[in-house]
Design a protein around this motif. Sequence first.
Motif, short mmCIF file in Angstrom:
data_model
loop_
_atom_site.label_atom_id
_atom_site.label_comp_id
_atom_site.label_asym_id
_atom_site.label_seq_id
_atom_site.Cartn_x
_atom_site.Cartn_y
_atom_site.Cartn_z
N TYR A 182 0.84 -1.20 0.00
CA TYR A 182 0.00 0.00 0.00
C TYR A 182 0.88 1.26 0.00
CZ TYR A 182 -2.91 -3.72 1.93
OH TYR A 182 -3.54 -4.92 2.16
N ASN A 199 4.63 1.21 5.61
CA ASN A 199 3.99 0.84 6.87
C ASN A 199 4.74 -0.25 7.59
OD1 ASN A 199 2.03 2.68 6.30
ND2 ASN A 199 0.57 1.19 5.51
N ARG A 207 -1.66 -8.04 7.53
CA ARG A 207 -2.04 -6.65 7.30
C ARG A 207 -1.08 -5.72 8.05
NH1 ARG A 207 -6.62 -4.42 4.29
NH2 ARG A 207 -6.58 -2.22 4.76
N THR A 209 0.19 -2.09 9.73
CA THR A 209 -0.34 -0.94 10.45
C THR A 209 0.40 0.32 10.01
OG1 THR A 209 1.21 -1.31 12.27
CG2 THR A 209 -0.95 -2.35 12.44
N CYS A 210 -0.04 1.46 10.55
CA CYS A 210 0.52 2.74 10.13
C CYS A 210 2.03 2.80 10.35
CB CYS A 210 -0.13 3.87 10.91
SG CYS A 210 -1.76 4.28 10.28
N GLU A 241 -4.28 2.45 12.04
CA GLU A 241 -4.36 1.30 11.15
C GLU A 241 -4.20 1.66 9.68
OE1 GLU A 241 -4.30 -1.63 12.07
OE2 GLU A 241 -4.96 -1.67 14.14
N ASN A 242 -4.37 2.93 9.34
CA ASN A 242 -4.29 3.29 7.93
C ASN A 242 -3.85 4.74 7.81
OD1 ASN A 242 -4.53 2.75 5.20
ND2 ASN A 242 -6.61 3.55 5.09
N ASN A 244 -2.70 7.80 4.78
CA ASN A 244 -2.54 8.19 3.38
C ASN A 244 -2.17 9.66 3.30
OD1 ASN A 244 -3.45 5.81 1.63
ND2 ASN A 244 -5.13 5.98 3.10
N SER A 259 -6.50 6.99 9.96
CA SER A 259 -7.71 6.34 10.49
C SER A 259 -7.32 5.18 11.38
CB SER A 259 -8.62 5.86 9.37
OG SER A 259 -7.96 4.94 8.54
N ILE A 262 -11.14 0.13 9.59
CA ILE A 262 -11.67 0.11 8.24
C ILE A 262 -13.19 0.05 8.27
CG2 ILE A 262 -9.65 -0.88 7.13
CD1 ILE A 262 -10.86 -3.62 7.41
N MET A 593 -7.97 -4.75 12.73
CA MET A 593 -8.63 -3.68 12.00
C MET A 593 -10.14 -3.86 11.95
SD MET A 593 -6.09 -2.80 8.83
CE MET A 593 -6.93 -1.25 8.54
#
Length: 717
Positions: A182, A199, A207, A209-210, A241-242, A244, A259, A262, A593
């Motif tokens: 990502y 990340n 998955r 994380t930030c 968790e996210n 951008n 954020s 999700i 998440m």
Amino acid sequence: MSKYHSVTVTFVRVVILISLIFFVICGFAQAANSLRGEERDPYRWMETDREGTATWLNRQSARTREILSAQPARNALAKRLSQLVDTAPTISDIYDAGDHRFYLRSTPHYPYQRLFVKTRNAPERLLIDPPPGYGINFFSASHDGAYVAFGLSENGFERTEINVMRVADGKVFQDRIPSVRYPGVVWAADNRSFYYSKNEASENGGRQTCGTVYRHHLGENHDVIIFDWRSISELKQHTCENLNLYSSADSDYLLVYVSRAISGYGGYLFSARTAPNYEGRLRWRKIIDMREHISSFVYAGTGLYLAGYNASSGYDITRLDLDAPDAGRKKIIGWSAGELTGLSTSRDSLYVTYHTANTHRFLRIPFDDLEHHYDIPIPNNAEVSALFSASDRADILFTLQGWLIHPDIYHYFPQDNRIEDSGLIPPATFSLSGYEAETLWVPAKNRVRIPLTLIHRKGIRRNGIMPTWLTAYGAYGVSTFPGFDPSRLLWLEQGGAIAIAHVRGGGELGPAWHEGGRAGNKINSVTDFISCADYLVDNKYTSAGKLVISGESAGGIIMGRAITLRPELFAAAAIDVGILNTSRLHQIPIGPMNYAELGSPFTQQGRRDLFKIDAYDHLRNDTRYPPVLLTVGLNDQRVSPWQTAKFAARLQSINQQWNIPVLVLADKNSGHNASSYDVADAKLVDTLSFFMWQTGLHTINQPSRVPPSTRTPAPAG
């Protein structure tokens, strides 16, 4: 040694001894609990024995392949699908930059995504043709179109390497940033550097994380950290968790959106001027708090346009001045009980598309006259499914499609409110006039009405014998709005109907609709789905022996619980990469998440919520369940394959007493998504073969006319 010191040493020794005894007892207790868990759950071993689970899934898959390959309709279905999807090119991800237009395209001869560029007054050129076994993970062109950053991913995997190409001659630079998931690449205004996120991997390697946002200058190998969530005081006490980052060619500001989950809820928004301070750092300032429920935004210059949930289960769109964020916001538009479906900016206007229960609107709002909202006429009463705009252009492109309306890309000119077909997609050469799509409203508990889309041939008779394929997703506030999929004709041409249940948990009727199917309310997604199934049977559209269901990922929760609650209601079920053992949510990569969406296994209430929707834990040895087909990718880094394996193994042990099939198809190269078009097509053919077998359909009707392909390209990995 003093008496006092002797007593102190003795006390410390006693404390240490008690602590050791405590930890030993806890260890025995943990081991005992683990053993009790194994006794209650004979397939718990699948969670930790990855190799053994893969071996079991592969063995089951080989058996299933033999069974489905022998189905009389399978070869005809495969041939018909090939006709449907391999007769015209697809186009997606259109991006205009300077004199260049970039886009992804597939053709019958190259049935996978390739990156092209079309420069003004010049023919199109192929920029990236992925080697066998790889797909384009992402691309991001510089604002002037001179460079494009891109990543390729091995089929079935989500990690990529960031590379940079010079568009003029196709040269790929030595600038390589490896092993990124990502990456979120956006270019800086200088067109010689870009930002990307790297990340941190979660403990189970799934998955991520930030982490941190970096700036990379072309030709340099020392990337500079410009944002680290751990260094922001407002975020220190929270999980992340996210993350951008956003930039705009016409703005002096960078924005970072952070954020915590999700679930479709808002996050934190930070801004910083692109010019660093005297220490060479960017000064980040929080301008939006998570509690404000801002779910989407766009910006141009100093104007930031925010879409946030309102109290009437709709959205309000407001404007904030980035130069004076404390000066308040100006409300531009708002609506009730509906979903925002598009938000974009051009050189001089804001574009908004949204749904309510009975309305779909497409608006242009000029920056210099925010009081006036201009309705854009939508041809054929179709759905605006994508917007393509640029900060240096007034005109825009947009895609229109519907359940039975072939997609077209239109060119909109705001000067005279004119719309033209762009010609980017060849015109349809067929007619679907013999079919219709209708919206039914299904009564459920507490006076709730569930929207149910039903697609079928015109003039059907409601005599209970129409094979009907019912689907739902219903999670994260994701909405399922009209979209064309030619592969649906495989089922429709057999006289079948396709039904989409827009259950709570989705976002079709706004944020409250999502909230009504989240966490402690998640069971509503299941009961809404069952209400739709009952409605179709009670009103004689179909019958239990002709009703088949399918769902994927979080939609698998609904399918799994539906067949455990009402096994007699369905002829068959297909579940793809499903979450089927929610009580063990913390053991899968995307588990943390999903705590806000489904429930936390670390709270008493959360455990109750997760158990209510756990299909695996609700299987009963004395119950006759319908036939089930489960599909899974062995490289799934989101929902671990053992979720499918455990459910399949336990259901097989139950259904074998009635000789009812429980089949498994595992693909070694696929992840959470199919690894290639061929794999995705084969999965669809297998599912339909299974459904036809279970509903008594053995041959297929072959129409003479073939529509062109418009399928949505599958993402790599």
